[in-house]
Design an enzyme around this catalytic site. Structure first.
Site, PDB file in Angstrom:
ATOM      1  N   HIS A  51       0.208  -1.066   0.027  1.00 31.65           N
ATOM      2  CA  HIS A  51       0.157   0.238  -0.044  1.00 31.65           C
ATOM      3  C   HIS A  51       0.459   1.261   0.110  1.00 31.65           C
ATOM      4  O   HIS A  51       1.682   1.550   0.720  1.00 31.65           O
ATOM      5  CB  HIS A  51      -0.659  -0.083   0.881  1.00 31.65           C
ATOM      6  CG  HIS A  51      -1.552  -0.958   1.029  1.00 31.65           C
ATOM      7  ND1 HIS A  51      -3.081  -0.839   1.974  1.00 31.65           N
ATOM      8  CD2 HIS A  51      -1.822  -2.014   0.319  1.00 31.65           C
ATOM      9  CE1 HIS A  51      -4.152  -1.868   1.917  1.00 31.65           C
ATOM     10  NE2 HIS A  51      -3.970  -2.492   0.225  1.00 31.65           N
ATOM     11  N   TYR A  87      -8.645   5.365   8.614  1.00 27.82           N
ATOM     12  CA  TYR A  87      -9.344   5.075   9.874  1.00 27.82           C
ATOM     13  C   TYR A  87     -10.191   6.620  10.480  1.00 27.82           C
ATOM     14  O   TYR A  87     -10.168   7.344   9.571  1.00 27.82           O
ATOM     15  CB  TYR A  87      -7.342   5.627  10.809  1.00 27.82           C
ATOM     16  CG  TYR A  87      -6.539   4.803  10.335  1.00 27.82           C
ATOM     17  CD1 TYR A  87      -6.268   4.240  12.182  1.00 27.82           C
ATOM     18  CD2 TYR A  87      -5.527   4.803   9.875  1.00 27.82           C
ATOM     19  CE1 TYR A  87      -5.132   3.476  12.106  1.00 27.82           C
ATOM     20  CE2 TYR A  87      -4.759   3.619   9.693  1.00 27.82           C
ATOM     21  CZ  TYR A  87      -4.092   3.182  11.074  1.00 27.82           C
ATOM     22  OH  TYR A  87      -3.332   2.045  11.161  1.00 27.82           O
ATOM     23  N   PRO A 109      -2.675  -0.185  19.279  1.00 30.16           N
ATOM     24  CA  PRO A 109      -2.721  -0.526  18.309  1.00 30.16           C
ATOM     25  C   PRO A 109      -2.788   0.875  16.874  1.00 30.16           C
ATOM     26  O   PRO A 109      -2.682   0.329  16.088  1.00 30.16           O
ATOM     27  CB  PRO A 109      -3.690  -1.335  18.336  1.00 30.16           C
ATOM     28  CG  PRO A 109      -4.985  -1.683  19.392  1.00 30.16           C
ATOM     29  CD  PRO A 109      -3.771  -0.954  20.029  1.00 30.16           C
ATOM     30  N   LYS A 143       2.102  -0.365  15.659  1.00 32.78           N
ATOM     31  CA  LYS A 143       4.079  -0.398  16.272  1.00 32.78           C
ATOM     32  C   LYS A 143       4.136  -1.772  16.447  1.00 32.78           C
ATOM     33  O   LYS A 143       5.209  -1.909  16.195  1.00 32.78           O
ATOM     34  CB  LYS A 143       3.592   0.864  16.460  1.00 32.78           C
ATOM     35  CG  LYS A 143       3.956   2.260  16.001  1.00 32.78           C
ATOM     36  CD  LYS A 143       5.595   2.356  14.877  1.00 32.78           C
ATOM     37  CE  LYS A 143       4.423   2.428  13.451  1.00 32.78           C
ATOM     38  NZ  LYS A 143       4.633   2.580  12.414  1.00 32.78           N
ATOM     39  N   TYR A 169       4.579   6.809  10.728  1.00 32.00           N
ATOM     40  CA  TYR A 169       3.612   5.539   9.700  1.00 32.00           C
ATOM     41  C   TYR A 169       4.306   4.087   8.734  1.00 32.00           C
ATOM     42  O   TYR A 169       4.019   2.712   9.585  1.00 32.00           O
ATOM     43  CB  TYR A 169       2.331   5.205   9.707  1.00 32.00           C
ATOM     44  CG  TYR A 169       1.297   4.592   9.169  1.00 32.00           C
ATOM     45  CD1 TYR A 169       0.207   5.138  10.245  1.00 32.00           C
ATOM     46  CD2 TYR A 169       1.658   3.820   8.194  1.00 32.00           C
ATOM     47  CE1 TYR A 169      -0.407   3.544   9.494  1.00 32.00           C
ATOM     48  CE2 TYR A 169       0.451   2.921   8.124  1.00 32.00           C
ATOM     49  CZ  TYR A 169      -0.596   3.013   9.499  1.00 32.00           C
ATOM     50  OH  TYR A 169      -2.141   1.620   9.448  1.00 32.00           O
TER      51      TYR A 169
HETATM   52  P1  FAD Z   1       3.323 -11.399  20.861  1.00 35.76           P
HETATM   53  O1  FAD Z   1       3.759 -12.001  19.571  1.00 35.76           O
HETATM   54  O2  FAD Z   1       2.707 -11.813  22.300  1.00 35.76           O
HETATM   55  O3  FAD Z   1       4.766 -13.426  21.567  1.00 35.76           O
HETATM   56  C1  FAD Z   1       5.094 -13.778  22.735  1.00 35.76           C
HETATM   57  C2  FAD Z   1       5.281 -15.274  22.696  1.00 35.76           C
HETATM   58  O4  FAD Z   1       5.703 -15.398  23.872  1.00 35.76           O
HETATM   59  C3  FAD Z   1       3.659 -15.986  22.133  1.00 35.76           C
HETATM   60  O5  FAD Z   1       3.501 -16.813  21.459  1.00 35.76           O
HETATM   61  C4  FAD Z   1       3.364 -16.542  23.863  1.00 35.76           C
HETATM   62  O6  FAD Z   1       2.413 -17.585  23.619  1.00 35.76           O
HETATM   63  C5  FAD Z   1       4.998 -16.468  24.570  1.00 35.76           C
HETATM   64  N1  FAD Z   1       4.551 -16.673  25.787  1.00 35.76           N
HETATM   65  C6  FAD Z   1       3.865 -16.118  26.588  1.00 35.76           C
HETATM   66  N2  FAD Z   1       4.585 -16.678  28.069  1.00 35.76           N
HETATM   67  C7  FAD Z   1       5.376 -17.495  27.737  1.00 35.76           C
HETATM   68  C8  FAD Z   1       5.972 -18.331  29.150  1.00 35.76           C
HETATM   69  N3  FAD Z   1       6.048 -18.401  30.187  1.00 35.76           N
HETATM   70  N4  FAD Z   1       6.864 -18.899  28.518  1.00 35.76           N
HETATM   71  C9  FAD Z   1       6.983 -19.519  27.216  1.00 35.76           C
HETATM   72  N5  FAD Z   1       6.010 -18.794  25.994  1.00 35.76           N
HETATM   73  C10 FAD Z   1       5.736 -17.663  26.206  1.00 35.76           C
HETATM   74  N6  FAD Z   1      -0.372  -4.675  16.787  1.00 35.76           N
HETATM   75  C11 FAD Z   1      -1.009  -4.009  16.033  1.00 35.76           C
HETATM   76  O7  FAD Z   1       0.305  -2.967  15.668  1.00 35.76           O
HETATM   77  N7  FAD Z   1      -1.692  -3.761  15.448  1.00 35.76           N
HETATM   78  C12 FAD Z   1      -2.743  -4.862  15.664  1.00 35.76           C
HETATM   79  O8  FAD Z   1      -3.721  -4.788  15.344  1.00 35.76           O
HETATM   80  C13 FAD Z   1      -2.671  -5.354  17.409  1.00 35.76           C
HETATM   81  N8  FAD Z   1      -3.628  -6.353  17.458  1.00 35.76           N
HETATM   82  C14 FAD Z   1      -3.044  -7.253  18.114  1.00 35.76           C
HETATM   83  C15 FAD Z   1      -4.689  -7.800  19.106  1.00 35.76           C
HETATM   84  C16 FAD Z   1      -4.314  -8.804  20.238  1.00 35.76           C
HETATM   85  C17 FAD Z   1      -4.936  -9.594  20.731  1.00 35.76           C
HETATM   86  C18 FAD Z   1      -3.048  -8.589  20.948  1.00 35.76           C
HETATM   87  C19 FAD Z   1      -2.719  -9.014  21.868  1.00 35.76           C
HETATM   88  C20 FAD Z   1      -1.474  -7.578  20.630  1.00 35.76           C
HETATM   89  C21 FAD Z   1      -2.088  -6.782  19.289  1.00 35.76           C
HETATM   90  N9  FAD Z   1      -1.131  -6.114  18.740  1.00 35.76           N
HETATM   91  C22 FAD Z   1      -1.497  -5.366  17.370  1.00 35.76           C
HETATM   92  C23 FAD Z   1       0.176  -5.953  19.001  1.00 35.76           C
HETATM   93  C24 FAD Z   1       1.148  -7.328  18.552  1.00 35.76           C
HETATM   94  O9  FAD Z   1       0.373  -7.980  17.658  1.00 35.76           O
HETATM   95  C25 FAD Z   1       2.119  -7.485  18.987  1.00 35.76           C
HETATM   96  O10 FAD Z   1       2.545  -6.355  19.377  1.00 35.76           O
HETATM   97  C26 FAD Z   1       2.833  -8.306  19.031  1.00 35.76           C
HETATM   98  O11 FAD Z   1       2.789  -9.937  19.147  1.00 35.76           O
HETATM   99  C27 FAD Z   1       4.734  -8.784  19.651  1.00 35.76           C
HETATM  100  O12 FAD Z   1       4.911  -9.786  19.342  1.00 35.76           O
HETATM  101  P2  FAD Z   1       5.845 -10.197  19.935  1.00 35.76           P
HETATM  102  O13 FAD Z   1       6.957 -11.387  20.303  1.00 35.76           O
HETATM  103  O14 FAD Z   1       6.466  -9.220  21.394  1.00 35.76           O
HETATM  104  O15 FAD Z   1       5.006 -10.702  21.638  1.00 35.76           O
HETATM  105  C1  DHB Z   2      -4.614  -3.263  11.606  1.00 32.69           C
HETATM  106  C2  DHB Z   2      -4.017  -2.749  13.140  1.00 32.69           C
HETATM  107  C3  DHB Z   2      -4.331  -1.682  13.197  1.00 32.69           C
HETATM  108  O1  DHB Z   2      -3.783  -1.714  14.395  1.00 32.69           O
HETATM  109  C4  DHB Z   2      -3.932  -1.173  12.287  1.00 32.69           C
HETATM  110  O2  DHB Z   2      -3.073  -0.260  13.555  1.00 32.69           O
HETATM  111  C5  DHB Z   2      -4.078  -1.073  11.113  1.00 32.69           C
HETATM  112  C6  DHB Z   2      -4.723  -1.949  10.686  1.00 32.69           C
HETATM  113  C7  DHB Z   2      -5.103  -4.647  10.942  1.00 32.69           C
HETATM  114  O3  DHB Z   2      -4.961  -5.131  11.582  1.00 32.69           O
HETATM  115  O4  DHB Z   2      -5.025  -4.170   9.531  1.00 32.69           O
END
Ligand code: FAD
Ligand code: DHB
Length: 394
Positions: free
Chosen positions: A75, A204, A296, A300, A388
């Site tokens: 995009h 948005y 979210p 980021k 962004y």
């Molecule tokens: P995570 O993806 O959370 O990975 C952590 C991993 O560690 C997981 O697989 C978990 O199962 C594992 N874990 C946890 N505890 C333990 C333990 N004790 N022992 C071993 N393993 C463990 N960001 C956006 O930018 N846009 C979005 O739309 C958006 N939607 C989201 C929706 C939800 C429900 C959530 C929770 C987050 C969302 N985020 C979004 C944020 C984004 O998904 C996270 O910032 C991203 O997943 C971070 O990656 P990470 O690897 O740090 O953590």
């Molecule tokens: C999506 C999620 C977001 O948090 C955002 O700011 C834009 C797009 C998505 O899930 O596609």
């Protein structure tokens, strides 16, 4: 108890942990990932969808971009909507050609797991009772229960990549860490719908009923969100109510609205800003949501997790190759510059677009003034656009 040894023990197979394992592998450094959930769960968990240019570039460099390049949607702009009118922010024009790629986080996770296993990498899925020991010595270890036996992994470094509900952040001594936090008085209800996107770009929307977002996961799948109350449950949001709110908040005065389709998934996400400082203690290094959370709005979270993993992987490579600890000692300060920029951007986008309790005419006029300024001033639009798509140097 089975005792094993690796160079880097990684807790968590999310974007941070998996990316780190791949960066380390590219430098010939061994790691083992310990993941609480099973593989199917991790690969199905629906979350973010917008990849910054820097995230895409890193995945390609690591040889992990093939499916993303085939199936991801490139995009060149996003849209802000208010007063029933849509305004396009031309991301690429404003940032010297940088783009965003729409590709679901769970697809990235699937690709990274498949490649890791194909390289002979170890991922212990379904690990229980994970605990960290001796993090301030040069012989740290991680204990966990896996496949019915107690395992002990001896290593040089522990990478805490276990997200915001993991165990790693609690291993940081309370006296040595500071936590900065904001809770927001609303949540997002998100759906995935089996219907082609109603527009080819992300929208948005600011609306008197609250924020709404139109996004997508492919030519046939739409991803949509509405701001809801933090106390709401899925029961209070039957499909009909979700669609009525999406139509109300996303329609424009020229007759455009969102297309309905079968709802494939529905979930509620709370909004928080959290930063832990520092992100390291002894031989424990936190990366991604384990160290910081953003709301979210601005997409980021996943990108920050990947950026931390790259910094940590490169710093570990310098340490193993030349015994140079500078990158490791600076890890926290280096990451926190990007983290705080993203924290500010996400907070700012959230504040501009949502309806807050006690929202009055003054607040409304401030939000609309800011939105008009961002859409009409090239300087303001460029600032939004460069944040962004992701800043190269922070
Ligand atoms: P995570 O993806 O959370 O990975 C952590 C991993 O560690 C997981 O697989 C978990 O199962 C594992 N874990 C946890 N505890 C333990 C333990 N004790 N022992 C071993 N393993 C463990 N960001 C956006 O930018 N846009 C979005 O739309 C958006 N939607 C989201 C929706 C939800 C429900 C959530 C929770 C987050 C969302 N985020 C979004 C944020 C984004 O998904 C996270 O910032 C991203 O997943 C971070 O990656 P990470 O690897 O740090 O953590
Ligand atoms: C999506 C999620 C977001 O948090 C955002 O700011 C834009 C797009 C998505 O899930 O596609």
């Amino acid at each position: 108890m089975t005792a094993e040894r690796t160079q880097v023990a990684i807790i968590g197979a999310g974007p941070a942990g998996l990316t780190l394992a791949h960066v380390l592998h590219a430098h010939g450094i061994e790691s083992v990932i310990i993941e609480r959930r099973d593989r199917a769960y991790v690969e199905r968990r629906l979350r973010a969808g917008v990849l910054e240019q820097g995230t895409v570039d890193l995945l390609r460099t690591l040889g992990l971009g093939a499916r993303m390049d085939r199936e991801g949607l490139v995009h060149h702009g996003i849209n802000l909507q208010f007063g029933g009118e849509r305004h396009r922010i031309a991301l690429s024009e404003l940032t010297g050609g940088r783009v965003i790629t729409i590709y679901g986080q769970h697809e990235v996770v699937k690709d990274l797991i498949a490649a890791r296993l194909a390289h002979g990498g170890q991922i212990a899925f379904g690990a229980d009772d994970v605990s960290l020991h001796n993090i301030t010595s040069d012989r740290p270890r991680v204990q966990f229960r896996h496949d019915g036996r107690l395992r002990e992994l001896h290593c040089d470094v522990i990478a805490g990549c276990d997200g915001s509900h993991g165990v790693s952040r609690d291993a940081m001594p309370p006296g040595e860490r500071q936590i900065f936090e904001r809770a927001y008085p609303f949540s997002w209800l998100g759906i995935l719908a089996a219907v082609p996107p109603s527009l080819g770009e992300v929208v948005y929307a600011h609306h008197e009923h609250g924020f709404a977002l139109h996004s997508m996961r492919g030519p046939q799948i739409t991803r949509l969100y509405v701001q809801c109350s933090p106390d709401d449950t899925l029961d209070s949001w039957p499909d009909e109510r979700v669609w009525l709110e999406l139509e109300a908040r996303l329609s424009t005065t020229d007759g455009w609205t969102v297309q309905r389709g079968p709802v494939l998934e529905k979930s509620i996400t709370t909004l928080r800003s959290v930063v832990m400082e520092p992100m390291q203690h002894g031989q424990l290094f936190l990366a991604g949501d384990a160290a910081h959370v953003v709301p979210p709005t601005g997409a980021k979270g996943m990108n920050l997790a990947v950026a931390d993993a790259r910094v940590l992987g490169e710093a570990l490579a310098c340490w193993y190759r030349r015994g140079d600890r500078n990158g490791l000692d600076d890890y926290s300060a280096t990451c926190l510059r990007r983290v705080w920029r993203a924290e500010h951007f996400s907070w700012w986008m959230t504040s501009m677009l949502h309806r807050f309790p006690g929202h009055d005419a003054f607040q409304e006029r401030l939000q609309l003034s800011q939105l008009r300024y961002v859409c009409r001033s090239t300087a303001a639009a460029t600032s939004l656009a460069e944040n962004y798509v992701g800043l190269e140097h922070v």
